[in-house]
Enzyme design. Structure first.
Site, PDB file in Angstrom:
ATOM      1  N   ASP A  33       0.846  -1.177   0.000  1.00  0.00           N
ATOM      2  CA  ASP A  33       0.000   0.000   0.000  1.00  0.00           C
ATOM      3  C   ASP A  33       0.892   1.240   0.000  1.00  0.00           C
ATOM      4  O   ASP A  33       2.082   1.155   0.283  1.00  0.00           O
ATOM      5  CB  ASP A  33      -0.893  -0.033   1.251  1.00  0.00           C
ATOM      6  CG  ASP A  33      -1.977   1.024   1.206  1.00  0.00           C
ATOM      7  OD1 ASP A  33      -2.241   1.548   0.115  1.00  0.00           O
ATOM      8  OD2 ASP A  33      -2.559   1.320   2.266  1.00  0.00           O
TER       9      ASP A  33
ATOM     10  N   ASP B 287      -3.739  -2.497   5.678  1.00  0.00           N
ATOM     11  CA  ASP B 287      -4.200  -2.029   6.977  1.00  0.00           C
ATOM     12  C   ASP B 287      -5.713  -2.047   7.119  1.00  0.00           C
ATOM     13  O   ASP B 287      -6.226  -2.000   8.221  1.00  0.00           O
ATOM     14  CB  ASP B 287      -3.680  -0.615   7.259  1.00  0.00           C
ATOM     15  CG  ASP B 287      -4.085   0.381   6.181  1.00  0.00           C
ATOM     16  OD1 ASP B 287      -4.822  -0.005   5.250  1.00  0.00           O
ATOM     17  OD2 ASP B 287      -3.671   1.551   6.267  1.00  0.00           O
TER      18      ASP B 287
ATOM     19  N   ASP C 187      -8.078  -5.136   2.627  1.00  0.00           N
ATOM     20  CA  ASP C 187      -6.784  -5.777   2.395  1.00  0.00           C
ATOM     21  C   ASP C 187      -6.749  -7.221   2.896  1.00  0.00           C
ATOM     22  O   ASP C 187      -5.865  -7.986   2.515  1.00  0.00           O
ATOM     23  CB  ASP C 187      -5.664  -4.997   3.096  1.00  0.00           C
ATOM     24  CG  ASP C 187      -5.496  -3.604   2.537  1.00  0.00           C
ATOM     25  OD1 ASP C 187      -5.499  -3.473   1.306  1.00  0.00           O
ATOM     26  OD2 ASP C 187      -5.365  -2.657   3.326  1.00  0.00           O
TER      27      ASP C 187
END
Length: 941
Positions: free
Chosen positions: A362, A676, A680
């Site tokens: 990310d 997070d 995800d």
């Protein structure tokens, strides 16, 4: 935007605080169980009264007292490891049983010294193993505490974050999507709340929850729609809920009571390989022992001599210290990782990390600092610049580089009102540092709103919630890419306040706010806004659009997103930046050098993502970005083919992330996935290594991950991969060092027995070599500093065996060289002296050779003089001390008797030390020759 809650207010009677006169103090209720019967059957007001609380939550003093009376909110774990069983487990190894058998034979033969020494060494090994396992359990418990779930609760009428273990009956939980529920609780308010209860009920689909429902006392667990339960997860929406049961009184606790067997961690692939290799080694060695025993029997050797030879060969074949050394290497590696902010939750991750070839990461908070700051505002066809850093509400609004009078720009105030009104974050100041409770993006919006309204009489923020109460809320979701809050204005009008992705927001707007009020949104206006959006995106700014819709005095009958979010008034844009971490660029470069591909997978605007990726070196100037919409038009086969060429993905959903992971795995890559958020979790589960962010990560993501990064830093991920490679390299070189030593002993012993020479080494000699001479240097090698070049190598394949061809060839060459030198010394000594002197010379030569060889064992490719000794001073100290002890043993009668060796002068010891260096020198020459050959091949090839 963060996943948000919608709030359906319960009846007023359920939300009134309990009068103080109706409450009993905690001390007065100390002897009364603070539990309620069938809370799903009762109104919240009644529960407030029973539990001595109200809608403002418990006071801090109450919560502290209740916690001391009721204990922590944690399930009772199975009884700790039985000390006796843990100690007994140290003697289950085949290696240990071979040694005990040798001790038994020594006792029968009346060799008391060997018997005592072997038993003592076995016990010492057991103590070391026991200590390491006991210490490992304590370390794991400590790591679990570091990653203990937290929860948001309402106390003293404010929302705070506390460890889940500190939650008590009467607390009010504040839940949003992605949170794990910390205790059983009765819903007070909820909006679009869906709970995943598979862990408790087996129901795979998320369950809708309604706070206002009242159910019968005998309602089955799976139908208690106004309750949330410990261990379940909020899949969507938000809520507040009153805790009615904690710890073992929860539904999860009731199930835990039925569990009698403690769970055990599975052995890692590395441990499985070592166990299998060890079994093969032991049985192969025992086969040689039996063969030589039969050969000696056939030649008519004395039975006593045959038995002594068999015992000595068995001891020579077994790497006694291997189990403890591997344990130490893993434990030290995991602890080193923890010091570098990487917490290993699942031990197989240690080995898999070393073979990671792709990191899908990310952007926000991982590659960047994670503190959003609004840098630009666009409203009423005017662009503004914002100063200030982070979440601190200090800074100015500039127009043409001049500080503006905010009252002269009504558009700024209108935009700031939307940024506050459609927002669930809180800004708090802690010791002069501002931080956000909630989503970082929303924190940045609050900060800029503070800057807009700062200095005006009657703060717009201080009493915003009271002035403009929420009537309804539609949470953010990844399909709409926006969130909506309906608030009642002071004149009684209802206004839908909407923040979201500008491109999708503009599609449902037909008017635009200007300095002169609302006007129809023309195509020229759309083009201008799109142009401004693109311009901000090209500056690596994340852009958010804001709009509103007035709904009249009453809520519409249809409150669906499609009915509310149409014909909106577009107000403006907010451009914010999350700057790249200073260390992220170096970490990406390190990945490239290590043969690891970094891929950015983000929900951000494509232009923003690409700008950051190019800045960090993830993407080249010629690379383009692939969006989620484009992914929808790419087949699985095409994605597998194209994945190695794509560096940046933007505007992706959870399904897209999982597809990306599968595409890389289909290319044979070992994939690490970071994340997070709730979206995800599927990709983290699907990756070879799931990595959760410790600061920003939701609890469900952390629970799914193999590793947690405490500081949310990409550089920490790279450091963890480096540690994983270093752990594997240390274990492999330690194993080679030990096995090469055992090979030399076995070859030397076998050759002597085969040609009919007296047994050259006694069991006490071999035990001393394996556990003292080899053991301590091996421990130092297992904890050696990581080779700086470990990240210059290509990732190893996951199925690469420990004992590869080069490993085995080096092991046998080392064993042959050492055995040859020791045999020459032994044979010469037999011709010129007694058997006792020959054994002494052979024993000491072997000890010295093994110790000196430890210096060269630090690297399979680098010459020993290219590896600074200061990087492993413990190895230098250990070797020097053992050499000194060995020399002293020849001077001390007591120690000499114990080791069954004769006197040697210092000059003789020095001479043997010189001969012992021959294997090391030859091996170093082989390294140089191989390196020269590789250079020559590279030049000619």
């Amino acid at each position: 935007m963060n996943l948000k809650n919608t709030v359906n207010k319960p009846p007023k009677s359920t939300s009134q605080p309990v009068a103080q006169s109706q409450r009993a103090s905690a001390s007065q209720r100390a002897n009364v169980p603070r539990t309620v019967s069938a809370p799903w059957q009762q109104m919240p007001a009644n529960l407030f009264l029973q539990l001595n609380t109200g809608e403002q939550g418990l006071s801090t003093a109450q919560a502290t007292e209740y916690l001391s009376l009721e204990g922590p909110n944690s399930l009772q774990e199975a009884a700790g490891t039985n000390v006796v069983k843990l100690a007994a487990a140290q003697f289950k190894s085949v290696i240990i049983w071979v040694l005990l058998g040798a001790a038994g034979i020594s006792a029968v033969l009346g060799d008391t010294i060997d018997f005592v020494v072997i038993v003592a060494i076995v016990m010492l090994n057991g103590i070391i193993g026991f200590y390491q396992e006991f210490k490992a359990e304590k370390a794991i418990a400590a790591l679990k505490n570091m990653t203990a779930p937290q929860a948001k609760v309402k106390r003293d009428n404010r929302v705070i974050i506390v460890p889940a273990a500190n939650i008590v009956v009467g607390d009010i939980l504040v839940l949003e999507a992605g949170d794990l529920v910390a205790a059983d609780a009765r819903l007070l308010q909820s909006a679009s709340l869906k709970m995943t209860e598979a862990a408790l009920t087996g129901e795979s689909e998320p369950v809708d929850k309604q706070a206002h429902k009242l159910l019968s006392a005998n309602t089955p667990l799976c139908d208690r729609d106004n309750m949330v339960f410990a261990g379940t997860c909020a899949a969507a929406g938000t809520a507040t809920a009153l805790v009615v049961a904690t710890a073992m009184n929860t539904e999860l606790g009731k199930i835990a009571r039925l569990i009698t067997d403690a769970s055990h961690s599975e052995s890692t692939p590395l441990q499985q390989k070592l166990d299998a290799f060890g079994r093969i080694l032991v049985w192969f060695s025992l086969a040689i022992v039996m063969l030589l025993f039969m050969l000696g029997w056939w030649r008519g050797s004395a039975p006593l001599e045959l038995v002594m030879s068999a015992v000595s060969l068995a001891v020579a074949a077994v790497p006694e210290g291997l189990p403890a050394i591997v344990t130490v290497a893993l434990a030290m590696g995991v602890m080193r990782m923890s010091r570098r902010n990487a917490l290993i939750r699942k031990l197989p991750a240690v080995e898999t990390l070393g073979s990671t070839s792709v990191i899908c990461t990310d952007k926000t908070g991982t590659l960047t600092v994670g503190e959003m700051t609004v840098r630009a505002l666009y409203v009423g066809e005017q662009a503004f610049t914002v100063t200030g850093e982070g979440y601190a509400p200090h800074g100015d609004i500039l127009f043409n580089n001049q500080t503006v009078n905010r009252q002269d720009f009504t558009g700024l105030q209108e935009l700031a009102t939307l940024l506050i009104g459609c927002n669930n974050a809180h800004l708090v100041e802690d010791n002069g540092q501002w931080r956000v409770i909630g989503d970082p993006t929303e924190g940045a919006l609050l900060a800029v709103a503070h800057k807009v309204f700062r200095g005006q009489a009657g703060s717009e923020l201080a009493h915003f919630a009271q002035r403009f109460p929420i009537e309804y809320e539609i949470p953010f979701d990844s399909d709409r890419k926006r969130s909506c809050v309906i608030r009642r204005l002071e004149d009684g009008t209802l206004r839908a306040m909407i923040n979201g992705a500008p491109d999708m927001l503009l599609q449902i707007c037909n008017r635009v706010y200007t300095a002169n009020g609302e006007k129809p949104l023309t195509e020229a206006d759309r083009a201008r806004i799109h142009q401004q959006n693109t311009l901000l995106g090209q500056q690596a700014l994340r852009v958010l659009g804001s709009a509103y819709l007035d709904l009249g005095q009453t809520l519409p009958t249809d409150l669906s997103p499609g009915a509310i979010e149409q014909n909106l008034v577009f107000v403006g844009l907010s451009g914010m930046v999350d700057p790249p971490r200073a260390e992220a660029k170096a970490a990406v470069a390190k990945c490239v050098a290590a043969g690891i591909r970094a891929v950015m997978v983000t929900g951000d605007h494509p232009q923003t993502a690409l700008a950051i990726a190019r800045d960090l070196g993830i993407a080249k100037e010629t690379d383009t970005v692939v969006t989620g919409a484009e992914l929808d038009n790419i087949s699985e086969a095409e994605l597998v083919q194209r994945a190695p060429t794509i560096a940046v993905y933007a505007r992706v959903t959870a399904a897209h992330k999982l597809r990306i992971v599968h595409a890389w795995k289909a290319n044979g890559a070992v994939v690490a996935m970071t994340g997070d958020g709730v979206n995800d979790a599927p990709a983290i589960e699907g990756a070879d290594i799931g990595i959760a962010m410790g600061r920003s990560g939701t609890e469900v993501t952390k629970q799914a991950a193999d590793m947690i990064i405490i500081d949310d830093n990409f550089a920490t991920i790279v450091a963890a991969v480096e540690e994983g490679r270093g752990i594997f390299a240390n274990i492999r070189k330690t194993l080679q060092y030990l096995l090469a030593g055992n090979t030399s002993e076995l070859l030397f012993m076998t050759l002597c027995v085969f040609i009919g020479l007296p047994v050259p080494l006694l069991p006490i000699h071999l035990l001393w070599i394996n556990l003292v001479t080899d053991g301590f240097p091996a421990l130092c090698l297992a904890t050696d500093a990581i080779d700086p070049d470990v990240m210059q190598q290509r990732p190893r394949t996951r199925d690469e065996p420990i004992a590869a061809n080069h490993f085995l060839s080096t092991m046998f060459l080392t064993g042959l060289l050492t055995a040859g030198v020791v045999f020459a010394i032994y044979f010469y000594s037999l011709q010129t002296g007694s058997v006792e002197l020959a054994r002494t010379n052979a024993f000491t030569t072997l000890v010295f050779a093994e110790l000196l060889r430890a210096f060269g064992a630090r690297s399979e490719t680098k010459a020993l003089w290219r590896i600074p000794l200061r990087t492993n001073l413990s190895l230098v100290v250990a070797i020097c001390l053992i050499i000194g002890l060995q020399v002293w043993a020849h001077q001390n009668a007591t120690l000499g008797l114990f080791l069954k060796i004769t006197f040697l002068s210092l000059e003789e010891c020095l001479l043997l030390l010189m001969f012992s260096a021959i294997p090391l020198l030859v091996l170093e020459w082989v390294k140089l020759s191989q390196k020269h050959a590789q250079k020559t091949a590279a030049i000619t090839g």
